[in-house]
Design an enzyme around this catalytic site. Structure first.
Site, PDB file in Angstrom:
ATOM      1  N   LYS A  85       1.314  -0.858   0.224  1.00 39.09           N
ATOM      2  CA  LYS A  85       0.270  -0.433  -0.009  1.00 39.09           C
ATOM      3  C   LYS A  85       1.105   1.328   0.327  1.00 39.09           C
ATOM      4  CE  LYS A  85      -0.290  -0.027   4.892  1.00 39.09           C
ATOM      5  NZ  LYS A  85      -1.601  -0.971   6.430  1.00 39.09           N
ATOM      6  N   TYR A 108      15.994  30.498   8.005  1.00 30.83           N
ATOM      7  CA  TYR A 108      14.244  30.588   8.475  1.00 30.83           C
ATOM      8  C   TYR A 108      14.000  30.474  10.724  1.00 30.83           C
ATOM      9  CZ  TYR A 108      11.806  30.639   4.305  1.00 30.83           C
ATOM     10  OH  TYR A 108      12.076  30.849   2.909  1.00 30.83           O
TER      11      TYR A 108
HETATM   12  C1  LIG Z   1      -0.363  -1.911   6.653  1.00 30.16           C
HETATM   13  C2  LIG Z   1      -0.392  -3.282   7.332  1.00 30.16           C
HETATM   14  C3  LIG Z   1      -0.035  -4.962   7.408  1.00 30.16           C
HETATM   15  C4  LIG Z   1       1.037  -4.267   7.686  1.00 30.16           C
HETATM   16  O1  LIG Z   1       1.752  -3.872   8.666  1.00 30.16           O
HETATM   17  P1  LIG Z   1       3.599  -3.857   8.373  1.00 30.16           P
HETATM   18  O2  LIG Z   1       4.135  -3.157   9.631  1.00 30.16           O
HETATM   19  O3  LIG Z   1       3.903  -2.445   7.777  1.00 30.16           O
HETATM   20  O4  LIG Z   1       4.370  -4.818   8.387  1.00 30.16           O
HETATM   21  C5  LIG Z   1      -0.434  -5.875   7.552  1.00 30.16           C
HETATM   22  N1  LIG Z   1      -1.887  -6.131   7.693  1.00 30.16           N
HETATM   23  C6  LIG Z   1      -2.535  -4.716   7.434  1.00 30.16           C
HETATM   24  C7  LIG Z   1      -3.949  -4.952   8.085  1.00 30.16           C
HETATM   25  C8  LIG Z   1      -2.407  -3.377   7.496  1.00 30.16           C
HETATM   26  O5  LIG Z   1      -2.767  -2.206   7.245  1.00 30.16           O
END
Ligand SMILES: *Cc1c(COP(=O)(O)O)cnc(C)c1O
Length: 362
Positions: free
Chosen positions: A34, A259
């Site tokens: 994702k 800044y």
């Molecule tokens: C993002 C996500 C993961 C992965 O999590 P990590 O900590 O990056 O391994 C696994 N399961 C779900 C449902 C997620 O949304």
């Protein structure tokens, strides 16, 4: 042209997948890609992760991109669908859906036009209080799914850990216990596949490893565990974020930098101005003193990070100058270190690189 570049080591991503396989032997791997592969680029990470058993995505658009380049593994929509109008494209792309709420179940029950049954992952809330049916409804939800023609009989049940990177609390054992007790007290669910572990589950909680594991961060060599980098956990950081020095200056005692002039020289100094800032995704919250590597040598930022530029100390680095390469994070300087300075986690840094950053594979 700005040379600010994220070099992505796709070989590291492939090796990290192999390391997950070793640690979760026998489990199927749903590689979580994702947010554009945690900011590394969806298509390139998916190619590096071609050996995964499936991909987890947050949007149909991402799933479409994966199908377009020929990935025919299972692709799971981690938040499912939001509207029944999405069901035709879900069927066309042959996607798996997470179901976490009754409105989704109702939409599938109402979908009785005889379309192909959709493979579903039933998500139960065991303590995260985000997505998921109440765990007490496990048996009822499974039965409802089994009676719904639009839902394929091949169900997976899952839950998500809320504190898998914390070891001084019993939150994770409690969540696993609630999950297992609900399964034990329902009937016939033993044939259904289960999934609990995210990255920290895979690394730290052996009893969370079920038929499917769902790693995200460790595939990119990232960690959410306080005080530990991805490399400390045994994974290879896949991103090297680099920019060039484009100007140098000499400072006298009392000169201020950037800044607000928040950094004041207390000796004569030589500084470098680097072509990277929060407009590229370098965190503005990183204070003076945040480490950088200049041609491999240690230095640090000075003053406030601005949109296009940040300042670094070159006083001790006589050989550094215009054109010197500055590593902002990467294998030799963990993103976790920078994240800690900026009050965030490494995931936010890699996800936060902006479109003007060049991406290059190595
Ligand atoms: C993002 C996500 C993961 C992965 O999590 P990590 O900590 O990056 O391994 C696994 N399961 C779900 C449902 C997620 O949304």
């Amino acid at each position: 042209m700005r040379s600010t570049t994220a070099y992505i080591d796709t070989g590291a991503i492939t090796r990290n997948l192999i390391e997950v396989r070793r640690r979760a032997a026998g489990a199927k791997i749903l590689a979580v890609v994702k947010a554009d592969g945690y900011g590394h680029g969806l298509e390139r990470v998916a190619k590096a992760l071609a050996g995964a058993d499936g991909f987890g995505v947050a949007s149909i658009d991402d799933a479409e991109r994966l199908r377009a380049i020929g990935h025919n593994q299972r692709i799971v929509l981690l938040s499912g669908f939001h509207d029944a109008a999405e069901l035709p494209v879900i069927r066309d792309l042959d996607l798996d859906c997470v179901l976490h709420d009754h409105y989704q179940l109702d939409a599938l029950r109402a979908d009785n036009a005889g379309g192909k049954a959709i493979r579903c992952w039933l998500k139960f809330d065991t303590g995260m209080r985000r997505l998921g049916f109440p765990i007490a409804e496990l048996a009822a939800i499974i039965n409802a799914c089994k009676a719904t023609p639009a839902i394929a009989s091949e169900l997976t049940i899952m839950t998500h850990l809320s504190a898998s990177d914390e070891f001084d609390s019993d939150a994770t054992p409690q969540q696993i216990k609630r999950f297992d007790q609900a399964i034990d007290s329902s009937h016939g669910t033993h044939v259904i596949e289960q999934s609990i572990a995210n990255s920290a589950g895979i690394v730290h909680w052996p009893t969370s490893k079920r038929q499917w594991v769902r790693p995200g961060g460790v595939l990119y060599g990232l960690s959410t565990v306080a005080g530990q980098s991805g490399a400390d956990l045994g994974f290879a950081p896949a991103m090297r974020f680099v920019a060039n020095v484009i100007a140098t200056k000499l400072l006298q005692v009392g000169d201020r930098v950037g800044y607000g002039g928040s950094f004041v020289a207390n000796k004569t100094m030589r500084i470098g101005i680097v072509a990277a800032g929060y407009g590229d995704g370098y965190p503005r919250h990183a204070p003076s003193g945040t480490p950088v590597l200049v041609d491999g040598l240690c230095s640090n930022t000075l003053g406030r990070v601005s949109m296009d530029l940040l300042a670094i100390d070159l006083s001790e680095l006589a050989s550094a100058g215009i054109g010197s390469k500055v590593l902002l994070w990467g294998p030799e300087l963990p993103a976790e270190t920078i994240a800690e300075c900026a009050g965030t986690i490494s995931y936010e840094l890699t996800c936060g690189l902006t479109r003007r950053v060049r991406f290059s594979e190595m």
